[in-house]
Write a protein that holds these residues in place. Sequence first.
Motif, short mmCIF file in Angstrom:
data_model
loop_
_atom_site.label_atom_id
_atom_site.label_comp_id
_atom_site.label_asym_id
_atom_site.label_seq_id
_atom_site.Cartn_x
_atom_site.Cartn_y
_atom_site.Cartn_z
N THR A 1 17.15 -7.50 -4.91
CA THR A 1 17.36 -6.86 -6.31
C THR A 1 17.69 -6.00 -6.25
O THR A 1 17.63 -5.46 -5.19
CB THR A 1 16.93 -7.94 -7.20
OG1 THR A 1 17.06 -7.23 -8.53
CG2 THR A 1 14.96 -6.76 -6.89
N SER B 1 16.74 -16.11 -16.74
CA SER B 1 16.37 -15.73 -15.01
C SER B 1 18.32 -14.35 -15.44
O SER B 1 16.43 -13.45 -15.07
CB SER B 1 17.41 -16.53 -13.80
OG SER B 1 18.78 -16.98 -14.16
N THR B 2 18.69 -14.29 -15.71
CA THR B 2 19.14 -12.83 -15.71
C THR B 2 19.63 -12.36 -17.33
O THR B 2 20.10 -11.24 -17.14
CB THR B 2 20.74 -13.38 -15.10
OG1 THR B 2 21.59 -14.55 -15.96
CG2 THR B 2 20.81 -13.67 -13.31
N SER C 1 26.52 -12.20 -10.19
CA SER C 1 25.50 -11.41 -10.88
C SER C 1 24.08 -10.82 -9.52
O SER C 1 23.80 -9.87 -10.23
CB SER C 1 24.18 -12.41 -12.11
OG SER C 1 23.94 -13.18 -10.75
N ARG C 2 24.76 -11.89 -8.35
CA ARG C 2 23.89 -11.14 -7.60
C ARG C 2 24.05 -10.50 -6.50
O ARG C 2 24.51 -10.82 -5.10
CB ARG C 2 23.23 -12.32 -6.46
CG ARG C 2 21.54 -13.04 -7.53
CD ARG C 2 21.07 -14.08 -6.84
NE ARG C 2 20.36 -12.97 -6.66
CZ ARG C 2 19.26 -13.02 -5.10
NH1 ARG C 2 19.18 -14.18 -4.73
NH2 ARG C 2 18.56 -12.20 -4.87
N ALA D 1 12.73 -11.79 -1.02
CA ALA D 1 14.19 -11.91 -2.45
C ALA D 1 14.65 -9.90 -2.45
O ALA D 1 14.35 -9.53 -2.98
CB ALA D 1 13.60 -12.17 -3.84
N LEU E 1 11.99 -10.89 -11.67
CA LEU E 1 12.83 -10.14 -10.15
C LEU E 1 12.89 -9.02 -9.99
O LEU E 1 12.51 -7.82 -9.81
CB LEU E 1 13.10 -10.90 -8.96
CG LEU E 1 13.08 -10.64 -7.42
CD1 LEU E 1 12.11 -11.36 -6.98
CD2 LEU E 1 14.66 -10.93 -7.21
N ARG E 2 13.75 -8.62 -10.69
CA ARG E 2 14.44 -6.82 -11.34
C ARG E 2 12.80 -6.26 -12.45
O ARG E 2 13.13 -5.15 -11.83
CB ARG E 2 15.66 -7.02 -12.33
CG ARG E 2 15.78 -5.74 -12.35
CD ARG E 2 17.07 -5.73 -13.34
NE ARG E 2 18.12 -4.73 -13.26
CZ ARG E 2 18.36 -3.59 -13.27
NH1 ARG E 2 19.04 -4.46 -11.54
NH2 ARG E 2 19.03 -2.49 -12.96
N HIS F 1 23.74 -9.37 -2.44
CA HIS F 1 22.06 -9.94 -2.19
C HIS F 1 21.91 -10.90 -0.99
O HIS F 1 20.69 -11.26 -0.99
CB HIS F 1 21.53 -10.37 -3.79
CG HIS F 1 21.48 -8.74 -4.62
ND1 HIS F 1 20.79 -8.86 -6.12
CD2 HIS F 1 22.09 -8.07 -4.82
CE1 HIS F 1 20.74 -8.00 -6.19
NE2 HIS F 1 22.33 -7.21 -5.92
N ASP G 1 13.53 -16.77 -10.30
CA ASP G 1 13.63 -15.40 -11.45
C ASP G 1 14.49 -14.05 -11.11
O ASP G 1 14.06 -13.28 -10.81
CB ASP G 1 12.51 -15.28 -12.34
CG ASP G 1 12.73 -14.85 -13.85
OD1 ASP G 1 12.87 -14.41 -14.02
OD2 ASP G 1 11.82 -15.70 -14.64
N LEU G 2 15.54 -14.21 -11.42
CA LEU G 2 16.28 -13.05 -11.37
C LEU G 2 15.35 -11.56 -11.85
O LEU G 2 15.53 -10.66 -11.55
CB LEU G 2 17.75 -13.14 -11.25
CG LEU G 2 18.27 -13.83 -10.26
CD1 LEU G 2 19.98 -14.27 -10.65
CD2 LEU G 2 17.61 -14.18 -8.49
N ARG G 3 15.65 -12.39 -13.18
CA ARG G 3 15.29 -10.92 -14.53
C ARG G 3 13.93 -10.96 -13.98
O ARG G 3 13.44 -9.85 -14.20
CB ARG G 3 15.63 -11.62 -15.80
CG ARG G 3 14.51 -10.86 -17.28
CD ARG G 3 14.70 -11.25 -18.15
NE ARG G 3 14.70 -10.70 -18.89
CZ ARG G 3 14.38 -10.97 -20.29
NH1 ARG G 3 15.29 -11.59 -20.99
NH2 ARG G 3 14.32 -10.37 -21.86
#
Length: 537
Positions: A463, A186-187, A430-431, A461, A527-528, A442, A523-525
């Motif tokens: 980012t 996710s990151t 990481s957020r 969410a 999301l970005r 975040h 899913d942070l990846r």
Amino acid sequence: MFRPLSPLPTAWRSLLHAFVIQARRIPGRIAMRDSTGAKLTYSETLMRAAALSRVFARELGEEEYVGLMLPPMVPSAVANLALGLLGKVAVNLNYTTNQAMVDSAVEQCGIRKVITSARVLEKCHIRPKVDLVMLEDVPAKVRTTDKMFAAFTGKLAPMALLERLMPGLGTRKLDDLATVIFTSGSTGDPKGVMLTHRNILSNVHQVEEQIHLDDQEVILGILPFFHSFGYTIGLWTGLVLGKTVVYHFNPLDARTIGKLCDEHDVTLVAGTPSFTRMYLKSCSPQQFHALKHLLLGAEKLKDETYREIKEILKIEPMQGYGTTELSPVVAVNVPAPAKLPDGRTIYANRPGTVGLPVPGTAVKTVDPESGADLPPGATGLICVKGPQVMPGYLNKPEATAKVLIDGWYSTGDLGFVDQDGFLTITDRISRFSKIAGEMVPHVGVETAIMAAAGVDEHAVAVTAIPDPKHGERLCVLYTNLNATPDEIHRRLVAAGVPRLWIPSVRDFVSIEEVPITGTGKIDLRALRELAVRQPVA
């Protein structure tokens, strides 16, 4: 506050040893069942795994790492056991992700054969680029000699002989590799977390000493085996401690889950607060009549959800915390008394925290910049030490060295430990975005926006996206705001939210749904990537 862990039972020389001991001790007890009606006693589970191991020995040859792409059901649990009896390293692949992530996991482990099924391939639309062993084809490959071997090993052969007949029993030791579980990616790119037999057995032992499971415990197994909690709790805790596990392949299928809990008197459910709210809305409280332990993690347990669970189910939810690298359980609340090392006895459930660290676990916070230890109560980077700490990432010594220092694992999460030893998580490092020299969280921005909009989790969410002037800036992706971005912006200003925390109106982006990983996390990846790709208003 550090609480010691009692030594592992001497008979637990590996995960497979611990399981075989239970199969001999309670052969007639139900070990596992699933939503298709499949059901196996401990004796039948051992015999089925023994027979399957013979088929796998012919199909897999000398392969050390073997992939599995199967949902949490009886056949996949038995397949994991069979690979263990052969002394192979089972790598459960994430079938809810994408082709690139699976390809990366396969390549990193050097996997050349994957055990899967036609139904899984049809539903997930991912096909590993290696030889596939289809589970549907296995029954036709079981020989009479395999069945005879299974009956002998399952009921008659002494342990000393079993160790000669099964490589996984004879050669595998506590510090040997048991599995590789890949991070969600996710990151960034997924990393293979190496977990040993000692790691997982220690975590099982720690959970048992923290929660004190009953002899006839019935565990709901809905988290996939590629998830560390699904692997340790859903697969091994039951088999090692002699409990019953009830499997279902879809944690979102609330109606089936309610039915399974009712029919089989499920006493322990582990999941996320979001999953639980879904069950409360779709199921009758009576269906959870036997429930005693509700373990929740992966996201914050909000006060209103906590109150709702207590009111409807008449039990206290136990919020906990863990990471893949820690096998995974670090801490969990328990609605019972706990004796601290200083002699005090306290109530071990403290809402708002993730509980006391499980026995044998040391937790500290350090300054994210200097790495200096911080005093109790000070917010910093959470570091954990204990027998559940992974030996490292597969073939990634540099990545390992960044997170493992003198036996302490740096989690990447921010939080603090109070005077009684309870751990509170405040955010993930990481957020954060560094804007005008200030670290902007975040999660804090998300909370402020949700309060201003009057919406629930997974509606918003936050980012960060590249910015030519400031390096990066905040971007809000939302499914529902109940107001225009301009109005939300005005409400944030009126509420006194720090100026740097308030995203520009142009950086509010409407999307159909917030991307979620297969284990229920944002899913942070993705999301970005979505924020960078989407045109802003």
